[in-house]
Design an enzyme around this catalytic site. Structure first.
Site, PDB file in Angstrom:
ATOM      1  N   LYS A 125       0.852  -1.218   0.000  1.00  0.00           N
ATOM      2  CA  LYS A 125       0.000   0.000   0.000  1.00  0.00           C
ATOM      3  C   LYS A 125       0.879   1.256   0.000  1.00  0.00           C
ATOM      4  CE  LYS A 125       1.058   1.092   4.447  1.00  0.00           C
ATOM      5  NZ  LYS A 125       1.951   2.196   4.777  1.00  0.00           N
TER       6      LYS A 125
ATOM      7  N   ASP B 192      -2.368  -1.943  10.288  1.00  0.00           N
ATOM      8  CA  ASP B 192      -2.631  -1.865   8.840  1.00  0.00           C
ATOM      9  C   ASP B 192      -3.242  -3.136   8.257  1.00  0.00           C
ATOM     10  OD1 ASP B 192      -1.619   0.669   8.710  1.00  0.00           O
ATOM     11  OD2 ASP B 192       0.322   0.092   7.858  1.00  0.00           O
TER      12      ASP B 192
HETATM   13  P1  ATP Z   1       4.553  -0.610   7.867  1.00  0.00           P
HETATM   14  O1  ATP Z   1       4.465   0.287   6.689  1.00  0.00           O
HETATM   15  O2  ATP Z   1       3.443  -1.650   7.933  1.00  0.00           O
HETATM   16  O3  ATP Z   1       4.762   0.064   9.154  1.00  0.00           O
HETATM   17  P2  ATP Z   1       7.065  -1.462   6.761  1.00  0.00           P
HETATM   18  O4  ATP Z   1       6.610  -1.659   5.369  1.00  0.00           O
HETATM   19  O5  ATP Z   1       7.864  -0.235   7.034  1.00  0.00           O
HETATM   20  O6  ATP Z   1       5.829  -1.536   7.731  1.00  0.00           O
HETATM   21  P3  ATP Z   1       7.766  -4.241   6.949  1.00  0.00           P
HETATM   22  O7  ATP Z   1       8.511  -4.531   5.709  1.00  0.00           O
HETATM   23  O8  ATP Z   1       6.341  -4.674   7.010  1.00  0.00           O
HETATM   24  O9  ATP Z   1       7.898  -2.690   7.268  1.00  0.00           O
HETATM   25  O10 ATP Z   1       8.540  -4.941   8.156  1.00  0.00           O
HETATM   26  C1  ATP Z   1       9.024  -4.359   9.291  1.00  0.00           C
HETATM   27  C2  ATP Z   1       9.636  -5.459  10.177  1.00  0.00           C
HETATM   28  O11 ATP Z   1       8.671  -6.487  10.426  1.00  0.00           O
HETATM   29  C3  ATP Z   1      10.812  -6.158   9.519  1.00  0.00           C
HETATM   30  O12 ATP Z   1      12.022  -5.599   9.935  1.00  0.00           O
HETATM   31  C4  ATP Z   1      10.669  -7.623   9.925  1.00  0.00           C
HETATM   32  O13 ATP Z   1      11.624  -7.980  10.909  1.00  0.00           O
HETATM   33  C5  ATP Z   1       9.280  -7.777  10.510  1.00  0.00           C
HETATM   34  N1  ATP Z   1       8.478  -8.770   9.738  1.00  0.00           N
HETATM   35  C6  ATP Z   1       7.799  -9.782  10.254  1.00  0.00           C
HETATM   36  N2  ATP Z   1       7.174 -10.488   9.287  1.00  0.00           N
HETATM   37  C7  ATP Z   1       7.464  -9.907   8.127  1.00  0.00           C
HETATM   38  C8  ATP Z   1       7.112 -10.177   6.779  1.00  0.00           C
HETATM   39  N3  ATP Z   1       6.324 -11.199   6.434  1.00  0.00           N
HETATM   40  N4  ATP Z   1       7.594  -9.343   5.835  1.00  0.00           N
HETATM   41  C9  ATP Z   1       8.374  -8.288   6.182  1.00  0.00           C
HETATM   42  N5  ATP Z   1       8.747  -8.000   7.433  1.00  0.00           N
HETATM   43  C10 ATP Z   1       8.292  -8.783   8.411  1.00  0.00           C
END
Ligand code: ATP
Length: 291
Positions: A10, A134
């Site tokens: 998203k 989210d």
């Molecule tokens: P958001 O925008 O939802 O706050 P983000 O996109 O910045 O999150 P993500 O890539 O969702 O961040 O991941 C953040 C942390 O979550 C990662 O550092 C990881 O350790 C943990 N994590 C747990 N499961 C997953 C997964 N399936 N994919 C990615 N990260 C994951």
């Protein structure tokens, strides 16, 4: 039975920070939309649980949101059979694109089918909210307004197919650290959410950059100054405007058409860790295959 799901990422067209609750959670008013960038999750009935991850470095143990979703669904349903899960990650990590939440949403939707639970979307969203703010949005997808702590969703009709370029600095930003840097007295330019929603519904892309805004940007840019460079690079490459996605570090550039977006993404690719032209989408998790 084997199910293959598309877990779409998203973007946030806006994040307006309205205040802070006594428990520390921030009160938000956001506009979110699914995009054409996704992880693929396959789920298959098995004697015992197995899990493997390919594509990007994320934990392959119980910390992964896919396994948290499996545990939650098992607890809610009482189903005890095993599941073999395979996750192929394309969505960059710690990027503000909600990759982990998308994977959790896909696991909930997939297990609902695999185990023939017939839970409604509302029930899945309620369960998803326990895994992350989210996750309910990721289940619904499309264009939504999210209020409260991000969990009060209002689906919005319309929402044109907008052309974006996503540019991510090599360094990511942890959502927790970004919120830690948030100061209510320096939110940057606040979004004009009502007018933004109208422009999005009507597909008036030229008006959007003057209406959007992301209150998390000043804090995240302190943690990762390349966010500001990425914004400038996108505007230099022809974007009508650029805005940080979620808590960063990805930045989106809004383009007039797909051709321009693809050309700019290609030009920027040599200097940036991740550069991709994508279109906004009207759906979140979808089932790609079932056999
Ligand atoms: P958001 O925008 O939802 O706050 P983000 O996109 O910045 O999150 P993500 O890539 O969702 O961040 O991941 C953040 C942390 O979550 C990662 O550092 C990881 O350790 C943990 N994590 C747990 N499961 C997953 C997964 N399936 N994919 C990615 N990260 C994951």
């Amino acid at each position: 039975m084997k199910i293959t799901l598309m877990a779409r990422a998203k973007i946030n067209w806006s994040i307006d920070v309205l205040g802070r609750r006594e428990d520390g959670y921030h009160l938000l008013d956001m506009v979110m939309q699914s995009i054409g960038l996704w992880d693929v999750l396959t789920l298959e009935s098995a004697r015992e649980d197995t899990f493997c991850v390919a594509g990007r470095p994320v934990p392959a143990n119980g910390d992964n949101l896919v396994l948290k979703a499996v545990a939650l669904m098992r607890e809610a349903s009482g189903v005890s059979e095993g599941v073999a899960a395979e996750l192929t990650k394309t969505i960059p990590v710690a990027a503000g694109l909600g990759g982990g939440s998308a994977d959790a949403a896909a696991a909930l939707v997939g297990l609902n089918r695999l185990w023939k639970l017939k839970y409604s979307q509302e029930r899945l969203c309620e369960l998803g909210g326990r895994l992350g703010a989210d996750v309910p949005f990721m289940i619904r997808g499309g264009l939504c307004r999210a209020q409260g702590v991000g969990d009060e969703l209002t689906p919005l009709s319309g929402g044109g197919a907008f052309h974006l370029v996503l540019l991510k600095p090599r360094k990511g930003v942890s959502t927790r650290l970004s919120y830690g840097r948030l100061r209510l007295d320096r939110l940057g330019r606040r979004p004009r959410t009502e007018a933004l929603v109208e422009a999005l519904k009507r597909g008036e892309s030229r008006r959007i950059p003057e209406l959007w805004g992301n209150g998390l940007e000043p804090g995240s840019a302190e943690l990762c100054p390349d966010i500001l460079k990425a914004k400038a690079a996108l505007v230099n490459a022809g974007a009508m405007g650029a805005l940080m996605c979620g808590s960063g570090s990805t930045v989106l550039g809004l383009f007039e058409n797909g051709e321009q977006a693809r050309k700019s993404a290609q030009e920027l690719r040599k200097d940036w860790g991740f550069s991709r032209a994508v279109r906004t989408q009207s759906r979140g998790v979808t089932v790609m295959d079932e056999q």
